[in-house]
Design a protein around this motif. Structure first.
Motif, PDB file in Angstrom:
ATOM      1  N   PHE A 102      54.738  78.971  26.352  1.00 18.34           N
ATOM      2  CA  PHE A 102      53.960  78.278  25.383  1.00 18.34           C
ATOM      3  C   PHE A 102      52.475  78.373  25.637  1.00 18.34           C
ATOM      4  O   PHE A 102      52.015  78.415  26.844  1.00 18.34           O
ATOM      5  CB  PHE A 102      54.390  76.826  25.348  1.00 18.34           C
ATOM      6  CG  PHE A 102      55.814  76.497  25.023  1.00 18.34           C
ATOM      7  CD1 PHE A 102      55.984  76.559  23.857  1.00 18.34           C
ATOM      8  CD2 PHE A 102      56.670  76.300  26.132  1.00 18.34           C
ATOM      9  CE1 PHE A 102      57.295  76.301  23.443  1.00 18.34           C
ATOM     10  CE2 PHE A 102      58.076  75.746  25.831  1.00 18.34           C
ATOM     11  CZ  PHE A 102      58.584  75.975  24.328  1.00 18.34           C
ATOM     12  N   ALA A 103      51.641  78.296  24.725  1.00 15.16           N
ATOM     13  CA  ALA A 103      50.283  78.817  24.816  1.00 15.16           C
ATOM     14  C   ALA A 103      49.588  77.519  24.911  1.00 15.16           C
ATOM     15  O   ALA A 103      49.077  76.783  23.932  1.00 15.16           O
ATOM     16  CB  ALA A 103      49.734  79.455  23.539  1.00 15.16           C
ATOM     17  N   ALA A 104      49.515  76.944  26.030  1.00 14.77           N
ATOM     18  CA  ALA A 104      48.979  75.781  26.622  1.00 14.77           C
ATOM     19  C   ALA A 104      47.825  75.849  27.237  1.00 14.77           C
ATOM     20  O   ALA A 104      47.670  76.797  28.254  1.00 14.77           O
ATOM     21  CB  ALA A 104      50.105  74.921  27.657  1.00 14.77           C
ATOM     22  N   VAL A 105      46.755  75.031  26.790  1.00 17.90           N
ATOM     23  CA  VAL A 105      45.135  75.145  27.482  1.00 17.90           C
ATOM     24  C   VAL A 105      44.656  73.577  27.795  1.00 17.90           C
ATOM     25  O   VAL A 105      45.360  72.673  26.965  1.00 17.90           O
ATOM     26  CB  VAL A 105      44.400  75.787  26.626  1.00 17.90           C
ATOM     27  CG1 VAL A 105      44.807  77.207  26.358  1.00 17.90           C
ATOM     28  CG2 VAL A 105      44.395  75.228  25.136  1.00 17.90           C
ATOM     29  N   VAL A 106      43.721  73.428  28.294  1.00 23.21           N
ATOM     30  CA  VAL A 106      43.211  72.219  28.547  1.00 23.21           C
ATOM     31  C   VAL A 106      42.407  71.990  27.304  1.00 23.21           C
ATOM     32  O   VAL A 106      41.772  72.876  26.699  1.00 23.21           O
ATOM     33  CB  VAL A 106      42.205  72.233  29.686  1.00 23.21           C
ATOM     34  CG1 VAL A 106      41.324  71.066  29.680  1.00 23.21           C
ATOM     35  CG2 VAL A 106      42.899  72.374  30.964  1.00 23.21           C
ATOM     36  N   SER A 107      42.482  70.702  26.686  1.00 19.54           N
ATOM     37  CA  SER A 107      41.782  70.414  25.566  1.00 19.54           C
ATOM     38  C   SER A 107      40.349  69.902  25.813  1.00 19.54           C
ATOM     39  O   SER A 107      40.221  68.938  26.496  1.00 19.54           O
ATOM     40  CB  SER A 107      42.365  69.267  24.827  1.00 19.54           C
ATOM     41  OG  SER A 107      41.756  69.004  23.405  1.00 19.54           O
ATOM     42  N   GLY A 108      39.393  70.555  25.453  1.00 15.69           N
ATOM     43  CA  GLY A 108      37.953  70.144  25.847  1.00 15.69           C
ATOM     44  C   GLY A 108      37.688  70.131  27.479  1.00 15.69           C
ATOM     45  O   GLY A 108      38.136  71.031  28.121  1.00 15.69           O
ATOM     46  N   ALA A 109      37.277  69.137  27.936  1.00 14.94           N
ATOM     47  CA  ALA A 109      36.975  68.944  29.257  1.00 14.94           C
ATOM     48  C   ALA A 109      38.309  68.182  29.805  1.00 14.94           C
ATOM     49  O   ALA A 109      38.357  68.148  30.970  1.00 14.94           O
ATOM     50  CB  ALA A 109      35.908  67.969  29.543  1.00 14.94           C
ATOM     51  N   GLY A 110      39.355  68.097  29.163  1.00  9.84           N
ATOM     52  CA  GLY A 110      40.504  67.449  29.482  1.00  9.84           C
ATOM     53  C   GLY A 110      40.580  65.780  29.744  1.00  9.84           C
ATOM     54  O   GLY A 110      39.489  65.410  29.062  1.00  9.84           O
ATOM     55  N   PRO A 111      41.422  65.055  30.215  1.00  5.42           N
ATOM     56  CA  PRO A 111      42.713  65.717  30.632  1.00  5.42           C
ATOM     57  C   PRO A 111      43.746  66.183  29.573  1.00  5.42           C
ATOM     58  O   PRO A 111      44.873  66.442  30.089  1.00  5.42           O
ATOM     59  CB  PRO A 111      43.184  64.646  31.579  1.00  5.42           C
ATOM     60  CG  PRO A 111      42.727  63.419  31.221  1.00  5.42           C
ATOM     61  CD  PRO A 111      41.472  63.816  30.173  1.00  5.42           C
ATOM     62  N   SER A 112      43.646  65.908  28.405  1.00  2.65           N
ATOM     63  CA  SER A 112      44.654  66.162  27.403  1.00  2.65           C
ATOM     64  C   SER A 112      44.840  67.768  27.513  1.00  2.65           C
ATOM     65  O   SER A 112      44.207  68.465  27.685  1.00  2.65           O
ATOM     66  CB  SER A 112      44.298  65.877  25.885  1.00  2.65           C
ATOM     67  OG  SER A 112      44.072  64.427  25.883  1.00  2.65           O
ATOM     68  N   ILE A 113      46.027  68.205  27.022  1.00  3.21           N
ATOM     69  CA  ILE A 113      46.349  69.494  26.909  1.00  3.21           C
ATOM     70  C   ILE A 113      46.685  69.699  25.235  1.00  3.21           C
ATOM     71  O   ILE A 113      47.428  69.056  24.706  1.00  3.21           O
ATOM     72  CB  ILE A 113      47.697  69.683  27.627  1.00  3.21           C
ATOM     73  CG1 ILE A 113      47.477  69.428  29.165  1.00  3.21           C
ATOM     74  CG2 ILE A 113      48.205  71.020  27.195  1.00  3.21           C
ATOM     75  CD1 ILE A 113      48.726  69.443  29.941  1.00  3.21           C
ATOM     76  N   LEU A 114      46.273  71.037  24.966  1.00  5.32           N
ATOM     77  CA  LEU A 114      46.550  71.460  23.711  1.00  5.32           C
ATOM     78  C   LEU A 114      47.615  72.701  23.865  1.00  5.32           C
ATOM     79  O   LEU A 114      47.358  73.488  24.473  1.00  5.32           O
ATOM     80  CB  LEU A 114      45.249  72.038  23.119  1.00  5.32           C
ATOM     81  CG  LEU A 114      45.334  72.686  21.610  1.00  5.32           C
ATOM     82  CD1 LEU A 114      45.949  71.789  20.352  1.00  5.32           C
ATOM     83  CD2 LEU A 114      44.122  73.432  21.158  1.00  5.32           C
ATOM     84  N   VAL A 115      48.595  72.688  22.922  1.00  2.59           N
ATOM     85  CA  VAL A 115      49.462  73.403  22.736  1.00  2.59           C
ATOM     86  C   VAL A 115      49.502  74.396  21.494  1.00  2.59           C
ATOM     87  O   VAL A 115      49.582  73.569  20.597  1.00  2.59           O
ATOM     88  CB  VAL A 115      51.093  73.060  23.390  1.00  2.59           C
ATOM     89  CG1 VAL A 115      51.948  74.342  23.455  1.00  2.59           C
ATOM     90  CG2 VAL A 115      51.255  72.231  24.487  1.00  2.59           C
ATOM     91  N   LEU A 116      49.087  75.600  21.281  1.00  2.00           N
ATOM     92  CA  LEU A 116      48.930  76.244  20.356  1.00  2.00           C
ATOM     93  C   LEU A 116      50.271  77.117  19.854  1.00  2.00           C
ATOM     94  O   LEU A 116      50.525  78.144  20.529  1.00  2.00           O
ATOM     95  CB  LEU A 116      47.783  77.121  20.197  1.00  2.00           C
ATOM     96  CG  LEU A 116      46.569  76.553  20.294  1.00  2.00           C
ATOM     97  CD1 LEU A 116      45.258  77.390  20.698  1.00  2.00           C
ATOM     98  CD2 LEU A 116      46.175  75.978  18.924  1.00  2.00           C
ATOM     99  N   CYS A 117      51.305  76.372  19.164  1.00  2.00           N
ATOM    100  CA  CYS A 117      52.364  77.055  18.859  1.00  2.00           C
ATOM    101  C   CYS A 117      52.400  77.724  17.577  1.00  2.00           C
ATOM    102  O   CYS A 117      51.516  77.499  16.844  1.00  2.00           O
ATOM    103  CB  CYS A 117      53.416  76.064  18.459  1.00  2.00           C
ATOM    104  SG  CYS A 117      53.727  74.816  20.141  1.00  2.00           S
ATOM    105  N   SER A 118      53.325  78.731  17.634  1.00  2.00           N
ATOM    106  CA  SER A 118      53.292  79.718  16.422  1.00  2.00           C
ATOM    107  C   SER A 118      54.072  79.351  15.298  1.00  2.00           C
ATOM    108  O   SER A 118      53.973  80.133  14.182  1.00  2.00           O
ATOM    109  CB  SER A 118      53.742  81.311  16.743  1.00  2.00           C
ATOM    110  OG  SER A 118      55.078  80.946  17.347  1.00  2.00           O
ATOM    111  N   ASP A 119      54.833  78.198  15.197  1.00  2.00           N
ATOM    112  CA  ASP A 119      55.605  77.610  14.203  1.00  2.00           C
ATOM    113  C   ASP A 119      55.931  76.118  14.500  1.00  2.00           C
ATOM    114  O   ASP A 119      56.119  75.851  15.861  1.00  2.00           O
ATOM    115  CB  ASP A 119      56.524  78.527  13.561  1.00  2.00           C
ATOM    116  CG  ASP A 119      57.760  78.567  14.854  1.00  2.00           C
ATOM    117  OD1 ASP A 119      58.280  77.865  15.477  1.00  2.00           O
ATOM    118  OD2 ASP A 119      57.910  80.120  15.122  1.00  2.00           O
TER     119      ASP A 119
END
Length: 320
Positions: free
Chosen positions: A257-274
Protein backbone atom coordinates in the motif's frame (compact mmCIF):
# COMPACT_ATOMS: atom_id res chain seq x y z
CA UNK A 1 -0.78 53.15 6.33
CA UNK A 2 -4.13 54.91 6.66
CA UNK A 3 -7.02 52.52 6.13
CA UNK A 4 -10.18 53.73 4.44
CA UNK A 5 -13.59 52.80 5.76
CA UNK A 6 -16.07 51.05 3.46
CA UNK A 7 -19.72 50.57 4.39
CA UNK A 8 -20.24 46.79 4.34
CA UNK A 9 -23.30 46.68 6.60
CA UNK A 10 -25.72 43.93 5.71
CA UNK A 11 -23.09 41.75 4.10
CA UNK A 12 -22.60 38.12 5.09
CA UNK A 13 -20.84 35.18 3.45
CA UNK A 14 -20.59 31.41 3.81
CA UNK A 15 -17.23 29.73 3.23
CA UNK A 16 -16.29 26.09 2.80
CA UNK A 17 -12.66 24.93 2.82
CA UNK A 18 -11.30 21.37 2.36
CA UNK A 19 -8.69 19.49 4.35
CA UNK A 20 -5.36 18.92 2.66
CA UNK A 21 -2.43 16.54 2.74
CA UNK A 22 0.97 18.00 1.84
CA UNK A 23 4.22 16.36 0.69
CA UNK A 24 2.57 13.07 -0.41
CA UNK A 25 5.82 11.26 0.30
CA UNK A 26 8.56 12.50 -2.08
CA UNK A 27 6.99 15.87 -2.97
CA UNK A 28 8.33 17.66 0.11
CA UNK A 29 7.21 21.32 0.32
CA UNK A 30 5.88 21.04 -3.25
CA UNK A 31 2.92 18.69 -3.72
CA UNK A 32 -0.45 18.90 -2.00
CA UNK A 33 -3.79 17.14 -2.30
CA UNK A 34 -7.24 18.48 -1.45
CA UNK A 35 -9.52 16.11 0.48
CA UNK A 36 -13.31 16.09 0.87
CA UNK A 37 -13.43 16.91 4.59
CA UNK A 38 -14.49 20.47 5.30
CA UNK A 39 -14.43 23.36 7.72
CA UNK A 40 -17.40 25.69 7.21
CA UNK A 41 -17.65 29.31 8.18
CA UNK A 42 -20.25 32.05 8.20
CA UNK A 43 -19.17 35.67 8.62
CA UNK A 44 -21.54 38.64 8.99
CA UNK A 45 -20.70 42.34 9.29
CA UNK A 46 -22.09 44.00 12.42
CA UNK A 47 -22.28 47.59 13.62
CA UNK A 48 -20.15 47.11 16.74
CA UNK A 49 -16.35 46.99 16.32
CA UNK A 50 -14.32 43.90 17.10
CA UNK A 51 -15.09 40.26 16.39
CA UNK A 52 -16.92 37.39 18.05
CA UNK A 53 -16.36 33.75 17.12
CA UNK A 54 -18.62 30.78 17.81
CA UNK A 55 -17.05 27.38 17.17
CA UNK A 56 -18.77 24.01 16.94
CA UNK A 57 -17.10 20.71 16.14
CA UNK A 58 -13.31 20.42 16.20
CA UNK A 59 -11.66 23.08 18.35
CA UNK A 60 -14.77 24.09 20.27
CA UNK A 61 -13.74 25.34 23.69
CA UNK A 62 -10.06 25.35 22.64
CA UNK A 63 -9.46 27.94 19.92
CA UNK A 64 -9.68 31.70 20.63
CA UNK A 65 -13.08 33.31 20.15
CA UNK A 66 -11.94 36.92 19.74
CA UNK A 67 -9.73 38.96 17.39
CA UNK A 68 -6.78 36.63 18.05
CA UNK A 69 -8.57 33.76 16.31
CA UNK A 70 -6.57 32.68 13.23
CA UNK A 71 -9.56 33.08 10.91
CA UNK A 72 -10.16 36.64 12.13
CA UNK A 73 -6.46 37.42 11.74
CA UNK A 74 -6.58 36.17 8.14
CA UNK A 75 -9.61 38.35 7.41
CA UNK A 76 -7.83 41.35 8.96
CA UNK A 77 -4.66 40.64 6.96
CA UNK A 78 -6.63 40.57 3.72
CA UNK A 79 -8.48 43.81 4.49
CA UNK A 80 -5.23 45.53 5.46
CA UNK A 81 -3.54 44.35 2.25
CA UNK A 82 -6.03 46.41 0.22
CA UNK A 83 -6.07 49.39 2.58
CA UNK A 84 -9.56 48.91 4.01
CA UNK A 85 -10.44 49.04 7.71
CA UNK A 86 -11.83 45.87 9.23
CA UNK A 87 -15.49 46.19 10.20
CA UNK A 88 -17.10 44.52 13.19
CA UNK A 89 -17.66 40.82 12.51
CA UNK A 90 -19.66 37.89 13.84
CA UNK A 91 -18.22 34.49 12.91
CA UNK A 92 -19.79 31.04 13.19
CA UNK A 93 -17.37 28.17 12.49
CA UNK A 94 -18.28 24.53 12.11
CA UNK A 95 -15.05 22.56 11.97
CA UNK A 96 -14.44 18.98 10.86
CA UNK A 97 -10.70 19.00 10.07
CA UNK A 98 -8.69 17.51 12.98
CA UNK A 99 -6.20 19.90 14.59
CA UNK A 100 -2.51 19.07 14.86
CA UNK A 101 -2.82 15.89 12.78
CA UNK A 102 -1.20 16.87 9.47
CA UNK A 103 -4.44 17.56 7.59
CA UNK A 104 -4.03 21.29 7.03
CA UNK A 105 -6.26 22.70 9.78
CA UNK A 106 -4.18 25.88 10.15
CA UNK A 107 -4.00 26.36 6.41
CA UNK A 108 -7.77 25.85 6.19
CA UNK A 109 -8.33 28.51 8.86
CA UNK A 110 -6.14 30.97 6.97
CA UNK A 111 -7.84 30.20 3.66
CA UNK A 112 -11.27 30.49 5.34
CA UNK A 113 -10.45 34.02 6.50
CA UNK A 114 -9.04 35.11 3.15
CA UNK A 115 -12.04 33.74 1.25
CA UNK A 116 -14.42 35.38 3.73
CA UNK A 117 -12.71 38.73 3.14
CA UNK A 118 -12.88 38.17 -0.62
CA UNK A 119 -16.62 37.57 -0.37
CA UNK A 120 -17.28 40.53 1.93
CA UNK A 121 -15.37 42.82 -0.44
CA UNK A 122 -17.13 41.58 -3.57
CA UNK A 123 -17.69 44.55 -5.88
CA UNK A 124 -15.24 46.68 -3.89
CA UNK A 125 -11.97 44.83 -4.51
CA UNK A 126 -11.35 41.87 -6.80
CA UNK A 127 -8.83 39.14 -5.86
CA UNK A 128 -7.33 36.86 -8.50
CA UNK A 129 -5.98 33.39 -7.70
CA UNK A 130 -2.38 34.56 -7.55
CA UNK A 131 -3.24 37.24 -4.98
CA UNK A 132 -5.17 34.75 -2.86
CA UNK A 133 -2.18 32.38 -2.82
CA UNK A 134 0.22 35.20 -1.91
CA UNK A 135 -1.99 36.34 0.96
CA UNK A 136 -2.28 32.80 2.32
CA UNK A 137 1.43 32.19 1.95
CA UNK A 138 2.17 35.43 3.84
CA UNK A 139 0.60 33.85 6.90
CA UNK A 140 1.28 30.14 6.44
CA UNK A 141 4.79 30.30 4.98
CA UNK A 142 4.54 27.19 2.78
CA UNK A 143 2.45 27.46 -0.40
CA UNK A 144 2.10 23.67 -0.73
CA UNK A 145 -0.05 23.72 2.42
CA UNK A 146 -2.52 26.35 1.23
CA UNK A 147 -2.63 25.89 -2.57
CA UNK A 148 -4.74 22.70 -2.48
CA UNK A 149 -7.10 24.24 0.10
CA UNK A 150 -7.62 27.25 -2.16
CA UNK A 151 -7.84 25.54 -5.53
CA UNK A 152 -8.62 21.84 -5.00
CA UNK A 153 -7.24 18.77 -6.72
CA UNK A 154 -3.53 18.04 -6.86
CA UNK A 155 -1.38 21.15 -6.70
CA UNK A 156 2.27 21.76 -7.44
CA UNK A 157 3.52 24.85 -5.60
CA UNK A 158 6.79 26.71 -5.93
CA UNK A 159 8.27 30.07 -4.95
CA UNK A 160 9.70 32.68 -7.30
CA UNK A 161 11.27 36.11 -6.66
CA UNK A 162 7.83 37.50 -7.50
CA UNK A 163 6.01 35.31 -5.00
CA UNK A 164 4.47 31.83 -4.79
CA UNK A 165 3.03 30.08 -7.82
CA UNK A 166 0.90 26.97 -8.34
CA UNK A 167 -0.37 24.54 -10.95
CA UNK A 168 -3.56 22.59 -10.38
CA UNK A 169 -3.96 19.11 -11.86
CA UNK A 170 -6.99 16.81 -11.96
CA UNK A 171 -6.47 13.52 -10.14
CA UNK A 172 -7.25 10.19 -11.85
CA UNK A 173 -10.74 9.04 -10.91
CA UNK A 174 -9.41 5.71 -9.61
CA UNK A 175 -7.30 7.28 -6.86
CA UNK A 176 -8.98 6.51 -3.54
CA UNK A 177 -7.46 8.23 -0.48
CA UNK A 178 -7.58 6.67 2.96
CA UNK A 179 -6.58 8.88 5.89
CA UNK A 180 -5.67 7.27 9.21
CA UNK A 181 -5.97 9.69 12.12
CA UNK A 182 -4.44 8.88 15.54
CA UNK A 183 -5.54 10.29 18.86
CA UNK A 184 -2.27 12.13 19.48
CA UNK A 185 -1.12 15.35 17.82
CA UNK A 186 2.18 16.47 16.28
CA UNK A 187 3.80 19.89 16.23
CA UNK A 188 4.69 21.03 12.72
CA UNK A 189 7.53 23.10 14.16
CA UNK A 190 8.94 20.03 15.93
CA UNK A 191 8.65 17.93 12.76
CA UNK A 192 10.53 20.55 10.76
CA UNK A 193 13.24 20.85 13.42
CA UNK A 194 14.17 17.21 12.80
CA UNK A 195 14.90 17.93 9.14
CA UNK A 196 18.61 18.16 8.19
CA UNK A 197 19.91 21.25 6.39
CA UNK A 198 21.42 19.13 3.62
CA UNK A 199 20.90 15.63 2.23
CA UNK A 200 23.09 13.28 0.20
CA UNK A 201 23.12 13.88 -3.55
CA UNK A 202 21.80 10.40 -4.29
CA UNK A 203 18.83 10.98 -1.96
CA UNK A 204 17.99 14.22 -3.75
CA UNK A 205 18.11 12.47 -7.13
CA UNK A 206 15.99 9.63 -5.72
CA UNK A 207 13.27 12.08 -4.65
CA UNK A 208 13.34 14.03 -7.90
CA UNK A 209 12.58 10.81 -9.78
CA UNK A 210 9.86 9.71 -7.37
CA UNK A 211 8.11 13.08 -7.21
CA UNK A 212 8.01 13.25 -11.01
CA UNK A 213 6.65 9.72 -11.10
CA UNK A 214 4.08 10.59 -8.43
CA UNK A 215 2.55 13.32 -10.57
CA UNK A 216 2.18 10.80 -13.40
CA UNK A 217 0.74 8.18 -11.03
CA UNK A 218 -1.84 10.56 -9.56
CA UNK A 219 -3.13 11.95 -12.85
CA UNK A 220 -2.66 9.01 -15.21
CA UNK A 221 -1.28 5.74 -13.78
CA UNK A 222 -2.50 4.92 -10.23
CA UNK A 223 -0.92 1.45 -10.45
CA UNK A 224 2.45 3.20 -9.95
CA UNK A 225 1.52 4.85 -6.65
CA UNK A 226 3.48 2.48 -4.42
CA UNK A 227 6.79 3.05 -6.22
CA UNK A 228 6.00 6.75 -6.69
CA UNK A 229 5.52 7.44 -2.96
CA UNK A 230 9.00 6.33 -1.85
CA UNK A 231 10.86 9.09 -0.03
CA UNK A 232 14.34 9.76 1.37
CA UNK A 233 14.12 13.47 2.20
CA UNK A 234 11.96 13.88 5.27
CA UNK A 235 9.94 10.94 6.59
CA UNK A 236 12.82 8.87 7.96
CA UNK A 237 14.25 11.88 9.79
CA UNK A 238 10.94 12.48 11.56
CA UNK A 239 10.22 8.84 12.35
CA UNK A 240 11.66 9.00 15.87
CA UNK A 241 9.07 11.63 16.84
CA UNK A 242 6.20 9.52 15.45
CA UNK A 243 6.98 5.85 16.22
CA UNK A 244 3.36 4.69 15.86
CA UNK A 245 3.08 6.45 12.50
CA UNK A 246 6.38 5.03 11.28
CA UNK A 247 5.44 1.52 12.38
CA UNK A 248 2.08 1.57 10.62
CA UNK A 249 3.52 3.04 7.43
CA UNK A 250 6.10 0.25 7.40
CA UNK A 251 3.34 -2.34 7.82
CA UNK A 252 1.21 -0.84 5.06
CA UNK A 253 4.05 -0.41 2.58
CA UNK A 254 5.33 -3.94 3.20
CA UNK A 255 1.86 -5.12 2.17
CA UNK A 256 1.93 -3.12 -1.06
CA UNK A 257 0.00 0.00 0.00
CA UNK A 258 1.22 3.51 -0.89
CA UNK A 259 1.28 4.90 2.66
CA UNK A 260 2.97 8.22 3.54
CA UNK A 261 3.00 10.73 6.37
CA UNK A 262 0.24 13.28 5.85
CA UNK A 263 1.81 16.73 6.04
CA UNK A 264 3.87 16.97 9.22
CA UNK A 265 1.97 14.00 10.70
CA UNK A 266 1.07 12.10 12.69
CA UNK A 267 -1.82 11.12 10.38
CA UNK A 268 -1.14 8.73 7.52
CA UNK A 269 -2.34 9.12 3.93
CA UNK A 270 -2.76 5.92 1.92
CA UNK A 271 -3.10 6.57 -1.81
CA UNK A 272 -4.98 3.58 -3.15
CA UNK A 273 -5.44 2.82 -6.83
CA UNK A 274 -9.12 1.87 -6.46
CA UNK A 275 -11.83 1.57 -3.76
CA UNK A 276 -11.27 -2.15 -3.22
CA UNK A 277 -7.59 -1.60 -2.42
CA UNK A 278 -8.59 1.14 0.01
CA UNK A 279 -10.95 -1.22 1.79
CA UNK A 280 -8.19 -3.83 2.03
CA UNK A 281 -5.83 -1.24 3.55
CA UNK A 282 -8.42 -0.25 6.15
CA UNK A 283 -9.01 -3.91 7.02
CA UNK A 284 -5.27 -4.47 7.47
CA UNK A 285 -5.06 -1.51 9.87
CA UNK A 286 -8.09 -2.71 11.83
CA UNK A 287 -6.60 -6.17 12.30
CA UNK A 288 -2.88 -5.42 12.70
CA UNK A 289 -2.38 -1.89 14.10
CA UNK A 290 -1.14 -1.80 17.68
CA UNK A 291 -2.72 1.60 18.47
CA UNK A 292 -6.08 3.19 17.63
CA UNK A 293 -6.50 4.90 14.26
CA UNK A 294 -9.65 6.51 12.87
CA UNK A 295 -10.04 5.55 9.19
CA UNK A 296 -11.44 8.23 6.91
CA UNK A 297 -12.31 7.13 3.39
CA UNK A 298 -12.29 10.45 1.59
CA UNK A 299 -12.74 11.58 -1.98
CA UNK A 300 -10.37 14.01 -3.63
CA UNK A 301 -11.89 17.48 -3.51
CA UNK A 302 -11.77 19.09 -6.95
CA UNK A 303 -13.25 22.53 -6.20
CA UNK A 304 -11.14 23.91 -3.38
CA UNK A 305 -12.39 26.76 -1.20
CA UNK A 306 -15.74 28.36 -2.03
CA UNK A 307 -17.47 31.52 -0.85
CA UNK A 308 -21.10 32.51 -1.40
CA UNK A 309 -23.32 35.32 -0.21
CA UNK A 310 -25.48 34.48 2.81
CA UNK A 311 -28.52 36.25 4.30
CA UNK A 312 -27.24 38.77 6.86
CA UNK A 313 -29.84 37.78 9.45
CA UNK A 314 -29.26 34.03 9.11
CA UNK A 315 -28.80 32.61 12.60
CA UNK A 316 -28.28 28.93 12.00
CA UNK A 317 -25.13 26.98 11.18
CA UNK A 318 -22.95 27.84 8.18
CA UNK A 319 -24.24 27.04 4.73
CA UNK A 320 -22.68 24.18 2.80
Amino acid sequence: MTLRTVDLRGRAVAVKVPATSANLGPGFDTLGLSLALYDELRVAVRDEPGATVQVTGVGAGEVPTDETNLVVRAIAHTFESVGIALPGLDLQARNSIPHGRGLGSSGAAIVSGIMAAKGLLEGVVEFDSQTLLALANDMEGHPDNVAPALFGGLTIAWVTPDGPRFKKLIVHRGVSPLVLVPEHVMSTALARSLQPQSVPHEDAVFNVSRSALLVAALIQSPELLHAATEDKLHQSYRASAMPETDSLITLLRSNGFAAVVSGAGPSILVLCSDPSQRLAAAELVASEAKTAWQPLMLAVDFKGATVTAAPADEADTPAA
